[in-house]
Design a protein around this motif. Structure first.
Motif, short mmCIF file in Angstrom:
data_model
loop_
_atom_site.label_atom_id
_atom_site.label_comp_id
_atom_site.label_asym_id
_atom_site.label_seq_id
_atom_site.Cartn_x
_atom_site.Cartn_y
_atom_site.Cartn_z
N ALA A 189 0.81 -1.22 0.00
CA ALA A 189 0.00 0.00 0.00
C ALA A 189 0.84 1.27 0.00
N ASP A 190 2.04 1.21 0.56
CA ASP A 190 2.87 2.41 0.66
C ASP A 190 3.89 2.53 -0.47
N ARG A 191 3.78 1.66 -1.47
CA ARG A 191 4.74 1.67 -2.56
C ARG A 191 4.14 2.31 -3.81
N GLN A 192 5.02 2.88 -4.63
CA GLN A 192 4.62 3.44 -5.91
C GLN A 192 5.36 2.71 -7.03
N PHE A 193 4.74 2.60 -8.18
CA PHE A 193 5.41 2.03 -9.33
C PHE A 193 6.43 3.03 -9.90
N PRO A 194 7.46 2.54 -10.59
CA PRO A 194 8.34 3.46 -11.31
C PRO A 194 7.53 4.27 -12.33
N ASP A 198 11.23 7.06 -15.28
CA ASP A 198 12.19 6.14 -14.65
C ASP A 198 12.59 5.03 -15.62
N ILE A 199 11.62 4.51 -16.35
CA ILE A 199 11.89 3.44 -17.31
C ILE A 199 12.78 3.95 -18.43
N GLU A 200 12.54 5.17 -18.88
CA GLU A 200 13.42 5.77 -19.88
C GLU A 200 14.86 5.79 -19.38
N GLY A 201 15.05 6.17 -18.12
CA GLY A 201 16.39 6.21 -17.55
C GLY A 201 17.02 4.83 -17.48
N LYS A 202 16.24 3.81 -17.14
CA LYS A 202 16.77 2.45 -17.07
C LYS A 202 17.16 1.95 -18.46
N LEU A 203 16.33 2.25 -19.45
CA LEU A 203 16.66 1.87 -20.82
C LEU A 203 17.94 2.56 -21.27
N LEU A 204 18.06 3.85 -20.95
CA LEU A 204 19.26 4.59 -21.31
C LEU A 204 20.51 3.92 -20.73
N ASP A 205 20.44 3.53 -19.46
CA ASP A 205 21.58 2.87 -18.82
C ASP A 205 21.94 1.58 -19.54
N ILE A 206 20.95 0.79 -19.89
CA ILE A 206 21.20 -0.48 -20.60
C ILE A 206 21.85 -0.20 -21.94
N PHE A 207 21.32 0.76 -22.68
CA PHE A 207 21.85 1.04 -24.02
C PHE A 207 23.29 1.55 -23.95
N VAL A 331 15.95 -6.95 -23.71
CA VAL A 331 15.26 -6.22 -22.65
C VAL A 331 13.79 -6.60 -22.69
N TRP A 332 13.30 -7.15 -21.59
CA TRP A 332 11.87 -7.46 -21.48
C TRP A 332 11.17 -6.22 -20.94
N SER A 333 10.36 -5.59 -21.79
CA SER A 333 9.75 -4.32 -21.43
C SER A 333 8.23 -4.43 -21.49
N GLN A 334 7.73 -5.46 -20.86
CA GLN A 334 6.30 -5.69 -20.70
C GLN A 334 6.09 -6.52 -19.43
N TRP A 335 4.85 -6.83 -19.15
CA TRP A 335 4.52 -7.52 -17.90
C TRP A 335 5.33 -8.81 -17.75
N ASP A 336 5.97 -8.97 -16.58
CA ASP A 336 6.80 -10.15 -16.33
C ASP A 336 5.99 -11.44 -16.36
N GLY A 337 4.70 -11.35 -16.08
CA GLY A 337 3.87 -12.54 -16.08
C GLY A 337 3.85 -13.27 -17.41
N TYR A 338 4.05 -12.53 -18.51
CA TYR A 338 4.07 -13.18 -19.82
C TYR A 338 5.24 -14.17 -19.94
N GLU A 359 17.47 -8.54 -19.62
CA GLU A 359 17.22 -7.56 -18.57
C GLU A 359 15.76 -7.13 -18.61
N HIS A 360 15.36 -6.38 -17.57
CA HIS A 360 13.96 -5.99 -17.44
C HIS A 360 13.86 -4.48 -17.27
N ALA A 361 12.91 -3.89 -17.94
CA ALA A 361 12.63 -2.45 -17.79
C ALA A 361 11.16 -2.22 -18.09
N HIS A 362 10.36 -2.20 -17.03
CA HIS A 362 8.91 -2.10 -17.23
C HIS A 362 8.27 -1.48 -15.99
N THR A 363 7.11 -0.87 -16.21
CA THR A 363 6.28 -0.43 -15.10
C THR A 363 4.83 -0.76 -15.40
#
Length: 416
Positions: A189-194, A198-207, A331-338, A359-363
């Motif tokens: 309840a006290d957490r927020q999604f990226p 934030d995802i743009e920044g993670k993708l940038l780091d990977i690239f 880079v898996w950039s969609q729901w991990d459940g898939y 690697e993973h980059a998703h929200t």
């Protein structure tokens, strides 16, 4: 006004809501259950008049995800189907590429704030932030009663200002709020999604730390993610390579601020299977708008170290033949459940077999619990009914005594 939820009171996906007033009825969404087969008649909601000739006046679609429209083909050709104008364009753009496309024959296009009238019903769509482009919450009034259906929404995407606008100026005097709860049970309840930034920044780091090609498994219809990909490519000096399907989807948005196939740092590659399909269907006109930045198989190896490739498994043969995967990262950039499903696990296996790290980059496309609470408090409905959730029992913990659970398939009266 009466309501019944055909599916969604205790599951995510397959959303379908039927409303009745003065003998007339409308539907809000007609979705396919997650992992459902559209030919499985056991999954088809029992709605009288889908094929016409009754008091069913319209189907109103909240947005373009399969779990909200994937059974809309059950509606007969004469039933009006109301949907966002951009959603309609995207469905048409996707049609040549999909094995089972859907485009309504009697479409009524709307935009945010448009008031639609179907007999005794007035429906007002409100544009919301979601991973689907052109997504709406739906406000319905009939018989002096008012219902607000949240559809799917969030506050942490690139259109988060839409959520702030909604909670800052919410609809008033709502009798029933049908509110999605996709994240209950998946997020504290006290957490927020990226955020999408934030995802743009993670993708940038990977690239930036990858020597070879970056293969990004993402949905071309997740327009926020396409923007993040493009921005990360531009910042890292890479070229975003999209296929013809993605190029057509981006064009269908009709938004000049969304990356397009003729922009700098974008290239269009038409994979073999799409070339075959175009030739078979004689749809050569699909290529014409995207010729300026088109590349070919012989270009892939030379540009690999400066390319980000929007990836689908059907493209793997092209990449193998081009011998362009040295030093690549996936880079898996969609729901991990898939990845737990057969198709996703096979994609992961193909990467592993080639020694390509994943690697993973998703929200999430859905609101955090804190933002769900903000919406509920702003609208202040008389009752709040859980929908689009696997955890309806948890709603009272967060939203208090106004929560009223309903059962799939049961009619209930909306009290004043």
């Amino acid at each position: 006004m009466r309501a019944r939820i055909h599916r969604g009171t205790k599951e995510i996906g397959g959303s379908c809501i039927e409303l009745e007033a003065q003998g007339a009825r409308i539907l809000l969404d007609l979705g396919l259950p997650l992992d459902g087969n559209p030919d499985d008649t056991a999954l088809h909601p029992q709605v009288e008049g889908l094929q016409g000739g009754s008091e069913l006046l319209a189907l109103v679609l909240s947005h373009g995800h399969l779990d909200h429209w994937g059974l809309a083909h059950l509606a007969g050709p004469d039933l009006p189907v109301a949907l966002g104008a951009a959603t309609h364009r995207i469905l048409k753009a996707a049609q040549p590429f999909l094995p089972r496309p859907y485009v309504p024959q009697q479409a009524i296009e709307f935009s945010s704030g448009t008031r639609l009238t179907f007999g005794p019903f007035t429906v007002t769509p409100h544009l919301v932030d979601h991973s689907a482009y052109d997504a709406y919450a739906l406000e319905v009034e009939a018989d002096g009663k008012r219902l607000f259906y949240s559809g799917d929404f969030r506050a942490h995407g690139r259109k988060g200002a839409l959520f702030e606008r909604l909670v800052g100026n919410p609809p008033r005097n709502i009798d029933v709020l049908l509110m999605e709860g996709s994240t209950l049970g998946r997020l504290q309840a006290d957490r927020q999604f990226p955020t999408e930034t934030d995802i743009e920044g993670k993708l940038l780091d990977i690239f930036q730390r990858t020597d070879g090609m970056a293969l990004v498994a993402a949905s071309a219809q997740n327009i926020d993610r396409m923007v993040s990909l493009y921005r990360a490519c531009k910042r890292s000096g890479r070229t975003l390579v999209i296929d013809l399907y993605a190029a057509e989807i981006l064009r269908a948005t009709g938004n000049s601020n969304i990356p397009q196939s003729d922009w700098p740092n974008i290239a269009v590659y038409v994979p073999h299977y799409q070339r075959v399909r175009i030739k078979q269907d004689e749809r050569f006109g699909l290529l014409e708008p995207h010729q300026s930045n088109r590349i070919f198989p012989e270009d892939l190896k030379a540009m690999a170290g400066k390319a980000v490739f929007l990836f689908r498994s059907a493209m793997l043969g092209d990449l193998d033949r081009a011998d362009c995967l040295d030093g690549a990262v996936a880079v898996w950039s969609q729901w991990d459940g898939y990845l737990q499903q057969d198709k996703g696990s096979k994609v992961a296996e193909t990467f592993a077999a080639r020694g390509i790290p994943l690697e993973h980059a998703h929200t999430s496309g859905h609101a955090s619990i804190g933002d769900l609470k903000r919406l509920a408090d702003a609208i202040a409905p008389k009752i709040l009914v859980p929908i689009h959730t696997f955890e309806p029992d948890r709603f009272p913990d967060y939203f208090g005594p106004r929560v009223t659970r309903k059962e799939d398939g049961a009619w209930w009266e909306i009290a004043a």
